[in-house]
Design an enzyme around this catalytic site. Sequence first.
Site, PDB file in Angstrom:
ATOM      1  N   GLU A 166       9.264  16.737  15.222  1.00 13.04           N
ATOM      2  CA  GLU A 166       9.968  16.491  13.790  1.00 13.04           C
ATOM      3  C   GLU A 166       9.197  17.585  13.042  1.00 13.04           C
ATOM      4  OE1 GLU A 166       8.818  13.054  11.648  1.00 13.04           O
ATOM      5  OE2 GLU A 166      10.681  12.642  10.931  1.00 13.04           O
ATOM      6  N   LYS A 210       0.803  -1.061  -0.051  1.00  9.74           N
ATOM      7  CA  LYS A 210      -0.002   0.193   0.022  1.00  9.74           C
ATOM      8  C   LYS A 210       0.859   1.320   0.266  1.00  9.74           C
ATOM      9  CE  LYS A 210      -1.811   2.939   2.033  1.00  9.74           C
ATOM     10  NZ  LYS A 210      -1.717   4.379   1.441  1.00  9.74           N
ATOM     11  N   CYS A 213      13.518  10.809   6.577  1.00  9.95           N
ATOM     12  CA  CYS A 213      13.503  10.555   8.200  1.00  9.95           C
ATOM     13  C   CYS A 213      14.820  10.688   8.837  1.00  9.95           C
ATOM     14  CB  CYS A 213      12.929   9.062   8.118  1.00  9.95           C
ATOM     15  SG  CYS A 213      13.983   8.183   7.231  1.00  9.95           S
ATOM     16  N   GLU A 223       8.984   1.554  11.094  1.00  4.95           N
ATOM     17  CA  GLU A 223      10.289   2.662  10.763  1.00  4.95           C
ATOM     18  C   GLU A 223       9.779   3.865  10.724  1.00  4.95           C
ATOM     19  OE1 GLU A 223      13.084   1.560  10.430  1.00  4.95           O
ATOM     20  OE2 GLU A 223      13.092  -0.581   9.923  1.00  4.95           O
TER      21      GLU A 223
HETATM   22  P1  NAD Z   1       2.061   8.579   7.468  1.00  6.48           P
HETATM   23  O1  NAD Z   1       2.130   8.021   8.612  1.00  6.48           O
HETATM   24  O2  NAD Z   1       1.098   9.710   7.431  1.00  6.48           O
HETATM   25  O3  NAD Z   1       1.952   7.802   6.164  1.00  6.48           O
HETATM   26  C1  NAD Z   1       2.428   6.781   6.005  1.00  6.48           C
HETATM   27  C2  NAD Z   1       1.974   5.749   5.472  1.00  6.48           C
HETATM   28  O4  NAD Z   1       0.811   5.147   6.140  1.00  6.48           O
HETATM   29  C3  NAD Z   1       1.015   6.248   4.202  1.00  6.48           C
HETATM   30  O5  NAD Z   1       1.058   5.082   2.883  1.00  6.48           O
HETATM   31  C4  NAD Z   1      -0.244   6.258   4.591  1.00  6.48           C
HETATM   32  O6  NAD Z   1      -1.316   6.201   3.533  1.00  6.48           O
HETATM   33  C5  NAD Z   1      -0.465   5.266   5.634  1.00  6.48           C
HETATM   34  N1  NAD Z   1      -1.633   5.335   6.733  1.00  6.48           N
HETATM   35  C6  NAD Z   1      -1.952   6.794   7.148  1.00  6.48           C
HETATM   36  N2  NAD Z   1      -2.850   6.601   8.158  1.00  6.48           N
HETATM   37  C7  NAD Z   1      -3.129   4.939   8.300  1.00  6.48           C
HETATM   38  C8  NAD Z   1      -4.021   4.426   8.987  1.00  6.48           C
HETATM   39  N3  NAD Z   1      -4.700   4.712  10.006  1.00  6.48           N
HETATM   40  N4  NAD Z   1      -3.601   3.008   9.038  1.00  6.48           N
HETATM   41  C9  NAD Z   1      -2.526   2.390   7.978  1.00  6.48           C
HETATM   42  N5  NAD Z   1      -2.092   2.945   7.251  1.00  6.48           N
HETATM   43  C10 NAD Z   1      -2.073   4.555   7.475  1.00  6.48           C
HETATM   44  O7  NAD Z   1       3.339   9.311   7.145  1.00  6.48           O
HETATM   45  P2  NAD Z   1       3.919  10.117   5.905  1.00  6.48           P
HETATM   46  O8  NAD Z   1       3.601  11.585   6.208  1.00  6.48           O
HETATM   47  O9  NAD Z   1       3.741   9.606   4.777  1.00  6.48           O
HETATM   48  O10 NAD Z   1       5.766  10.225   6.004  1.00  6.48           O
HETATM   49  C11 NAD Z   1       6.491  10.942   6.950  1.00  6.48           C
HETATM   50  C12 NAD Z   1       6.758  10.352   8.159  1.00  6.48           C
HETATM   51  O11 NAD Z   1       7.430   8.888   7.927  1.00  6.48           O
HETATM   52  C13 NAD Z   1       7.790  10.990   8.959  1.00  6.48           C
HETATM   53  O12 NAD Z   1       7.322  11.009  10.180  1.00  6.48           O
HETATM   54  C14 NAD Z   1       9.093  10.307   8.818  1.00  6.48           C
HETATM   55  O13 NAD Z   1       9.996  10.568   9.591  1.00  6.48           O
HETATM   56  C15 NAD Z   1       8.664   8.976   8.530  1.00  6.48           C
HETATM   57  N6  NAD Z   1       9.784   8.015   7.855  1.00  6.48           N
HETATM   58  C16 NAD Z   1      10.333   7.105   8.473  1.00  6.48           C
HETATM   59  C17 NAD Z   1      11.333   6.398   7.985  1.00  6.48           C
HETATM   60  C18 NAD Z   1      12.370   5.548   8.490  1.00  6.48           C
HETATM   61  O14 NAD Z   1      12.656   4.452   7.873  1.00  6.48           O
HETATM   62  N7  NAD Z   1      12.120   5.407   9.969  1.00  6.48           N
HETATM   63  C19 NAD Z   1      11.358   6.676   6.470  1.00  6.48           C
HETATM   64  C20 NAD Z   1      10.659   7.511   5.644  1.00  6.48           C
HETATM   65  C21 NAD Z   1       9.570   8.286   6.620  1.00  6.48           C
END
Ligand code: NAD
Length: 544
Positions: A412, A207, A314, A280
């Site tokens: 963040e 997804k 991230c 992650e």
């Molecule tokens: P997000 O948590 O909003 O979304 C991530 C994914 O989760 C998307 O595909 C989204 O559609 C899905 N999602 C959203 N709500 C959901 C729910 N209730 N149930 C299941 N899935 C759901 O994050 P984002 O804004 O896309 O990404 C930014 C964040 O990701 C930042 O905090 C960043 O630090 C983190 N990040 C971490 C890593 C790592 O390796 N640690 C890598 C990249 C990004």
Amino acid sequence: MTASVGTMEMPRAGERAETTVKPVGAGLAGRVKPLIRGLSDMVALADRERKRTEVYAPFNRECIGAVPSCEAADVRVAVDRARAAQKAWAARPLRERTRVFMRYHDLVLDRLDSILDMLQVEGGKSRRHALEETLDVAINARYYAAHAAELLQPKRRQSLIPFILKAWEYHHPVGVVGIISPWNYPFTMAVSDAIPALIAGNAVVLKPADLTPFSALYGVRLLYEAGLPGDLLQVITGRGSVLGTPLIEQVDFIGFTGSTEVGRKIGEQAGRRLIKTSLELGGKNPMLVLDDADLERAVFVATQGSFAGAGQLCISYERMYVQSGIYDRFLEAFVARTKAQRLGSALDFSVDIGSLIGASQLEKTVEHVDDAQSKGAQVLAGGRSRPDIGPYFFEPTILTGVTEGMQCYREETFGPVVSIYKVDSVEEAITRANDSEFGLNAAVMCRDERKAVDVASRVRCGTVSVNETYQAPWSAMGAPMGGMKDSGLGRRHGIEGLLKYTESQNVSLSRISPLFPAPGLSVEASAAAYVAMLRLVKKIPGLR
Ligand code: NAD
């Protein structure tokens, strides 16, 4: 691609930000149209008439295409297809499975230009940052294809009584792995986590983030082109809040990359089903610049490491603890270098920093900077959005005087904003670096390598680079990578990055029976014999 969108306003001489401008190109959709064709047909659907969600280029808000808004019934279709395909895949010799990924490595490098175009247009990043994530996918495929045999093959393990007892460790695929990925590095976060899952004999249901589905779908299409059997990797597109729960309810493992807030929900749902999970999550990554750091190198690492992906990485740095002996020189040089960063959207390597992904990311970045400024922080570089370049551009920004109570002190930002703090000692740098609920990534700059590595080992982050950006630990494919504290659970890369997608099994064989009491001995005599044996074994190094 240098035609401008809207009016180009170059900053006037003497203005705070001298950041070099490269204008936005028009006609971005046309550039990726041939790449996108047919991609949305790959999405698993129970009903072909689903509503569609449009996808926009952050550089100029041009619509580049649309993907289905999947619903729970589509998740069922995807998981069923994946589960049916998994059995035959797991039964194939490992050599056949890994061959697909060696081919994928070459295919990714052969299609580099197309992938970079796609990542830039859909994600808004500069070409150099798109390159980073593309190479990561190739390295990942090669590493796991090359090492899977040694990591997955059954291994003899120590048992209690040599020659009489034998034990083996087996690794079986878990079955169907669900992967939920974010928009910020949309190719690598979707595909690089799927690669070891597939090599281990699983099927995957992916997804991708709603803002960047095409980058993930393009990567999946290349996997099929490399020879992945049909149905093994299913993609569902749409909102995480709609698809997350049905996905977690049906898969055997859930791998999530995204915010800590959503990660907690995923962890709770996975916990109720007792399925394995890796999370992650977010970070607030510190960089420590010690007095004896190589100044030029520290400034280079600070600039590259803070503003990669316009700060939407991230593992990019948002906090810098700089020792007093080097503070003034570092600050002056870092500010100068930051102001010289070239912002723009050219689909080539001529710019340093691209756009933020969209309105909400821009709003959050502006809010953090405004909040800090209104409470007394100083803006030494950047600090402004740049609608003259594109709708979501924001200048790389350096703040000083940031204190507890300002939003960007602990939260963040996930934008190109870094706060600099002067510290008097190495101990203070370590203590303040560790004063965070996050523990994802850090950097230590120090000429004395021994001291630097010692300091690095005391920083509570899953990865720490010494005298280099995050690129060093990120590309160290043999070592695990992931977060401590609120930055996550589990690791990608290395042995853990593959074995987490397996169920380990202990198969033990005995040549005598019963083990206890030993044949021909009473319970008392057996107890004495075992105690004597344990004392003996402790003395023999090869048997311990
Ligand atoms: P997000 O948590 O909003 O979304 C991530 C994914 O989760 C998307 O595909 C989204 O559609 C899905 N999602 C959203 N709500 C959901 C729910 N209730 N149930 C299941 N899935 C759901 O994050 P984002 O804004 O896309 O990404 C930014 C964040 O990701 C930042 O905090 C960043 O630090 C983190 N990040 C971490 C890593 C790592 O390796 N640690 C890598 C990249 C990004």
